[in-house]
Scaffold this active site. Structure first.
Site, short mmCIF file in Angstrom:
data_model
loop_
_atom_site.label_atom_id
_atom_site.label_comp_id
_atom_site.label_asym_id
_atom_site.label_seq_id
_atom_site.Cartn_x
_atom_site.Cartn_y
_atom_site.Cartn_z
N GLY A 211 -31.31 -25.74 23.59
CA GLY A 211 -32.46 -26.54 23.15
C GLY A 211 -32.28 -27.99 23.52
O GLY A 211 -31.24 -28.57 23.22
N CYS B 138 -33.00 -22.43 19.90
CA CYS B 138 -32.17 -23.51 19.39
C CYS B 138 -30.69 -23.15 19.45
O CYS B 138 -30.32 -22.01 19.67
CB CYS B 138 -32.49 -23.79 17.92
SG CYS B 138 -34.23 -24.04 17.58
N ASN C 235 -32.01 -20.83 14.29
CA ASN C 235 -32.20 -20.34 15.66
C ASN C 235 -32.90 -18.99 15.56
O ASN C 235 -32.40 -18.07 14.92
CB ASN C 235 -30.86 -20.18 16.37
CG ASN C 235 -31.02 -19.56 17.74
OD1 ASN C 235 -32.05 -19.71 18.39
ND2 ASN C 235 -29.98 -18.85 18.20
N GLY C 236 -34.06 -18.88 16.20
CA GLY C 236 -34.81 -17.64 16.17
C GLY C 236 -36.28 -17.89 15.96
O GLY C 236 -36.79 -18.99 16.20
N TYR D 36 -29.34 -14.59 30.64
CA TYR D 36 -29.69 -15.98 30.92
C TYR D 36 -29.26 -16.97 29.85
O TYR D 36 -28.74 -18.03 30.15
CB TYR D 36 -31.21 -16.08 31.11
CG TYR D 36 -31.73 -17.48 31.32
CD1 TYR D 36 -31.70 -18.07 32.57
CD2 TYR D 36 -32.25 -18.22 30.26
CE1 TYR D 36 -32.18 -19.36 32.78
CE2 TYR D 36 -32.73 -19.51 30.44
CZ TYR D 36 -32.69 -20.08 31.70
OH TYR D 36 -33.16 -21.34 31.89
#
Length: 478
Positions: A50, A23, A124-125, A260
């Site tokens: 995301g 995210c 996020n995670g 990336y």
């Protein structure tokens, strides 16, 4: 073949999805500003992290209003919607699901009523002790099937307010989490003790911003202040900013962010991601030289490393493909006939540029190998004399449990084949991966401060077998 359902699809080849990050998160405290629009543009800058759903929560000091839906940020929010989200604190989120299905109920920010008001949270995670945390809740207390919902429920249930609950709950949480959350009057930001996923703090003229990447600060005109430290909880309200630590920092930043995930115009640990990726390309050229006529990237992920490879090798850099930027996230499921064309819908070779040439094709990573196999075949069909593949990361041999949705080890091509076997599978004349040591050196960050589990299988936080599942909470509810 299923019909299009009006929602976003994965890439055209569902068997070879690129790695997906969990995210992007964005939070702002700025009285007098249009915080919903700041958050919209912040999420727009983080859209690469995301693409399944997007949401914004706003507080005017008395109540929190949340608007979220499935789709890209620009599809979910029209200006008329943003104009109704009035306040001076906002939390935003764009989601790729790593725990729980991609459905509206699992979109974020999550919302919870508390003893003293309410709470909205973006994450996020990926947590790795979700079953243990969920066991602390009453049966039927969860309204969604994500680790974020569990965390929100625990923070909302704690006596003494959100800040005290965070100091009590966060030390119990294991895994990767960069959080932005708020009650009616305060914006919070927190990062796990390992700092696996990024989170940065920025300053507006009349406020503060917390975001997943520095690029989001740039977009909204915020000045970068610093990274949120591992194990730190920041609170921002009318009294200013205060910081406390709920755990001892044990930094293990994600190495794959450099490869990336992060935008090239983002900075991590004081160094731009673009500079790191170009340096990786130079190192790759030194480690795996080959005689060739042209260096070309796989757009867009291979571009910086290809530039570095060309600079170091002295071989000209050129464009070998034309990319259709609008394919891969479409409302229409392609027919079987179109799907068989595969990657040609996204990339088409420039025949005049590559015919009769010995090519070096640079990409960031290989997951299952289907995409690279198709690229090699296309280049040969377009008249390439030789095709040499160079990869700007080591072989991805292990899955990630900290917020990047790789394949399982059984599905990862490097988890099952040697480099020579992968080369033969791709149909390339040669194949070279950068070494882990050289990739780490390019980041300028000490290796012991990085998580590189997807490359070496050494996980900084042990993951129990029963916590290794994207849909583990859904199974528990059946």
């Amino acid at each position: 073949m299923s019909n299009g359902d009006g929602r976003l699809t994965h890439d055209l080849d569902p068997l070879d999805r690129s790695p997906q990050d969990a995210c992007g998160v964005f939070g702002v405290w700025a009285p007098g500003e249009e915080v919903s629009k700041l958050t919209y543009f912040g999420l727009y800058a983080l859209q690469h992290r995301g693409q399944e759903s997007a949401g914004i929560a706003v507080s005017d000091g008395a109540r929190i209003v949340v608007f979220k839906d499935m789709g890209l940020v620009a599809q979910v929010f029209e200006e008329s919607v943003l104009n109704t989200l009035r306040g001076y604190i906002a939390v935003g989120h764009c989601r790729y699901s790593t725990t729980g299905s991609s459905v509206w109920e699992n979109a974020q920010p999550t919302f919870r009523s508390t003893e003293s008001g309410s709470l909205a949270l973006g994450h996020n995670g990926n947590l790795i002790n979700t079953p243990e945390l969920a066991a602390r809740l009453r049966e039927g207390e969860l309204g969604a099937t994500t680790d974020t919902e569990v965390l929100t429920a625990l923070l909302g249930d704690g006596p003494g307010g959100v800040e005290k609950a965070a100091m009590d709950v966060l030390p119990l949480v294991r895994g990767a989490y960069s959080l932005v959350f708020m009650d009616e009057r305060t914006l919070y930001a927190a990062r796990d003790p390992q700092g696996i996923r990024p989170l940065v703090l920025g300053r507006l003229e009349h406020g503060w911003v917390a975001a997943s990447e520095t690029a989001a600060l740039d977009i909204v005109g915020a000045t970068f202040v610093r990274e949120v430290e591992p194990g730190e909880l920041i609170a921002i309200d009318e009294d200013g900013l205060r910081s406390t630590h709920f755990a001892e920092p044990k930094p293990k930043g994600c190495l794959f962010e450099y490869v990336y995930v992060a935008r090239p115009d983002t900075s991590i640990a004081g160094r731009s991601v673009q500079a790191t990726r170009v340096d990786v390309g130079r190192r790759l050229a030194r480690e795996h030289p080959v005689e060739a006529d042209l260096v070309i990237p796989t757009p867009e992920s291979g571009t910086p490393a290809a530039i570095g490879y060309a600079e170091e090798s002295g071989i000209p850099y050129g464009q070998g493909f034309v990319k259709n930027s609008y394919v891969g996230r479409t409302f229409i499921q392609p027919s079987q006939t179109i799907r068989q064309l595969g990657i040609r819908l996204k990339l088409n070779p420039l025949r005049e540029a590559i015919a009769g040439k010995r090519l070096i094709v640079v990409d960031d990573s290989i997951v299952r190998g289907n995409t690279q196999r198709a690229i090699v075949r296309m280049l040969r069909e377009a008249g390439a004399e030789e095709v040499h593949v160079r990869i700007s990361s080591p072989p991805v041999s292990w899955p990630c449990f900290y917020g990047i949705d790789f394949a399982t080890r059984a599905e990862l091509i490097a988890g099952n084949l040697s480099v020579e076997e992968i080369r033969a599978s791709l149909g390339a004349d040669s194949l070279g991966y950068i070494s882990l040591e050289e990739l780490i050196a390019a980041t300028k960050v000490p290796g012991d401060r990085l998580c590189r589990a997807c490359f070496d299988g050494i996980y900084p936080i042990d993951v129990a077998e029963n916590a290794r599942g994207k849909h583990l909470l859904e199974g528990a509810r059946k």
